[in-house]
Design an enzyme around this catalytic site. Structure first.
Site, PDB file in Angstrom:
ATOM      1  N   CYS A 184       0.806  -1.219   0.000  1.00 37.43           N
ATOM      2  CA  CYS A 184       0.000   0.000   0.000  1.00 37.43           C
ATOM      3  C   CYS A 184       0.842   1.274   0.000  1.00 37.43           C
ATOM      4  O   CYS A 184       0.390   2.315  -0.475  1.00 37.43           O
ATOM      5  CB  CYS A 184      -0.973   0.007   1.177  1.00 37.43           C
ATOM      6  SG  CYS A 184      -0.209  -0.007   2.798  1.00 37.43           S
ATOM      7  N   HIS A 209      -2.512   1.360   7.390  1.00 36.79           N
ATOM      8  CA  HIS A 209      -2.732   1.367   5.947  1.00 36.79           C
ATOM      9  C   HIS A 209      -2.450   2.756   5.374  1.00 36.79           C
ATOM     10  O   HIS A 209      -2.829   3.774   5.944  1.00 36.79           O
ATOM     11  CB  HIS A 209      -4.194   0.970   5.682  1.00 36.79           C
ATOM     12  CG  HIS A 209      -4.581   0.968   4.243  1.00 36.79           C
ATOM     13  ND1 HIS A 209      -3.868   0.311   3.261  1.00 36.79           N
ATOM     14  CD2 HIS A 209      -5.629   1.558   3.594  1.00 36.79           C
ATOM     15  CE1 HIS A 209      -4.456   0.497   2.092  1.00 36.79           C
ATOM     16  NE2 HIS A 209      -5.517   1.250   2.269  1.00 36.79           N
TER      17      HIS A 209
END
Length: 485
Positions: A173, A275
């Protein structure tokens, strides 16, 4: 080639339902790690995969020393990682929220005119002090199961003018968020490799862009530049656990009813991972680009201040967290100061050349009345700043600078004074340029040091202490000192 890619999309639409179920279930595969600092430094990223994968090429063999055979798995895990092993490994490791690391990734991918800076606070004064313009934000936050519910049932599809890639593999990510910004900023010179990658993926849907990204050996190897063998083994173990959970859910689709108390207990036992997502203004709108969401989210018109729109959404996201959980990190992708300084130097030289031309026509012996400051030579500017004469000629001075030139052009003494001021500005700008180059050199030096894996040396030292029989005493002393504090 583009036609083949579109045909591939059409065929893939037939599997949308089953792929959507797999994609949604994959988002829940997270890393249980705790950041070491509240500011977000050294925070591991959220890990998610679109489908189970096996990349366990570095896993040591099982130990069978009881029978006198087999290798020691600890010794195998402590072996230094070779560049060839890093290139051949198909997985992705977790990355820290560190500007130096992101800048290294940018430069290695060929992006030279953008730089990542850490945003320490969300105050407007802090943001105003960053190099301008700010192209986008990379936001790191604690990912929760409830985040899957943010996406609406039928979100608008990704528009053609937005380059957006899904995250289709674990631990990617950070790079996905970074590329989701740079691919949408026309002012950024991507470099040959990323330009080619953008062109070949422009006609694909986000999921297939993400798949091409995860399969790109060059991008993956740059992402894994700082990986150690233990990092890869941990990533392999995480994928193995994800695969086993996926198989279990596939065989046992029915779930028992979960009460609120059980749900809270499970949430406490299993800490959510972190994230990276991106915020970037595109064609007058502010977009949230989250690789775990199927499509990008339009947050509204950017107006005169896209940053305010993005920060409002970020603050709202932070308020959703528990009061005792405010760990996050925010990075800004800005125009590289080097490029800004180069442009200013070129504009400055353009003005100096215009003044000298006017003085030569008005007073040919004007240099006798100057303070003796020397104008930088073209070869010097080209060697140290990469400025060609053509680049200088095309550099348009600002309106205020042209106004100063117009006012001073009435008499030679005013032009000479302005000429000296511009030469002093030139010296200051070149000093700033050198400072930035030193900063980049320090980042590269830091990157080289971080590539060194000291785990084998630490392991051998600990093993030597244990074999010498002093490890037990050291551990006992540490415990006693801890108890006395």
């Amino acid at each position: 080639m583009a036609q083949d890619l579109h045909m591939e999309d059409i065929r893939d639409d037939q599997r949308t339902t089953s792929e959507e179920e797999t994609r949604r279930s994959s988002r829940n595969r997270t890393v249980s790690s705790t950041p070491s600092e509240p500011t977000g430094k050294n925070i591991p990223q959220k890990r998610a995969a679109s489908s189970p994968q096996s990349t366990r090429t570095l896993r040591p063999q099982r130990d069978d020393r009881q029978n006198g055979s087999g290798a020691d798995p600890v010794a195998e895990a402590m072996k230094p990682l070779t560049d060839e092993e890093r290139r051949n490994w198909k997985g992705w490791v977790e990355l820290e929220s560190d500007p130096a690391l992101f800048n290294f990734i940018l430069r290695e991918n060929g992006v030279e005119d953008a730089r990542v800076h850490e945003v320490l606070t969300l105050d407007t004064e802090m943001l105003a002090g960053l190099p301008q313009p700010i192209y986008g934000f990379i936001f790191l936050f604690r990912y929760r199961d409830e985040d899957d519910e943010i996406e609406v049932e039928d979100p608008p599809k990704c528009p053609r003018h937005v380059w957006f890639a899904n995250q289709t593999t674990s631990n990617a990510c950070a790079t996905v968020a970074l590329l989701n910004i740079v691919m949408n900023v026309s002012e950024i010179n991507l470099g040959e490799a990323l330009v080619s990658f953008k062109q070949t993926t422009q006609g694909l849907k986000p999921a297939y862009r993400g798949q091409r990204l995860s399969q790109n050996d060059s991008i993956r190897c740059i992402h894994n530049s700082f990986a150690r063998r233990m990092d890869m083994l941990n990533a392999d173990l995480g994928l193995q656990n994800d695969f086993e959970k996926w198989e279990h859910l596939k065989k046992n689709p029915k779930r028992k009813k979960v009460t609120n108390n059980n749900r809270k207990k499970k949430k406490d036992e299993e800490e959510s991972g972190f994230h990276f997502i991106a915020y970037v203004p595109i064609n007058g709108s502010v977009w949230r680009l989250d690789g775990l969401q199927r499509h990008p989210v339009n947050l509204g018109q950017s107006g005169d201040d896209w940053i305010a729109v993005a920060l409002a959404h970020i603050k709202e996201r932070l308020h959703q967290n528990d009061q005792d959980d405010i760990q996050f990190s925010l990075l800004s992708l800005c125009k590289s100061p080097l490029q800004s300084i180069r442009q200013q130097v070129a504009q400055n030289m353009n003005l100096i050349m215009s003044i000298e031309e006017s003085l030569n026509n008005m007073t040919p012996d004007w240099k006798v009345f100057t303070a003796g400051h020397e104008v930088p030579k073209s070869s010097e500017l080209r060697e140290f700043l990469g400025l060609s004469q053509e680049f200088i000629d095309k550099a348009n001075p600002s309106a205020s600078a042209l106004e100063r030139l117009q006012l001073a052009s009435m008499e030679p003494s005013s032009l000479i004074k302005l000429h000296e001021e511009l030469l002093r500005d030139q010296t200051a700008l070149r000093g700033k340029y050198m400072v930035e180059e030193v900063s980049i050199g320090q980042e590269n030096e830091q990157a080289a040091k971080r590539k060194q894996d000291h785990s084998p040396r630490i392991h051998s030292s600990m093993k030597a202490l244990a074999e010498a029989g002093v490890m037990k005493e050291i551990v006992q002393d540490i415990r006693e000192n801890k108890d006395t504090k």
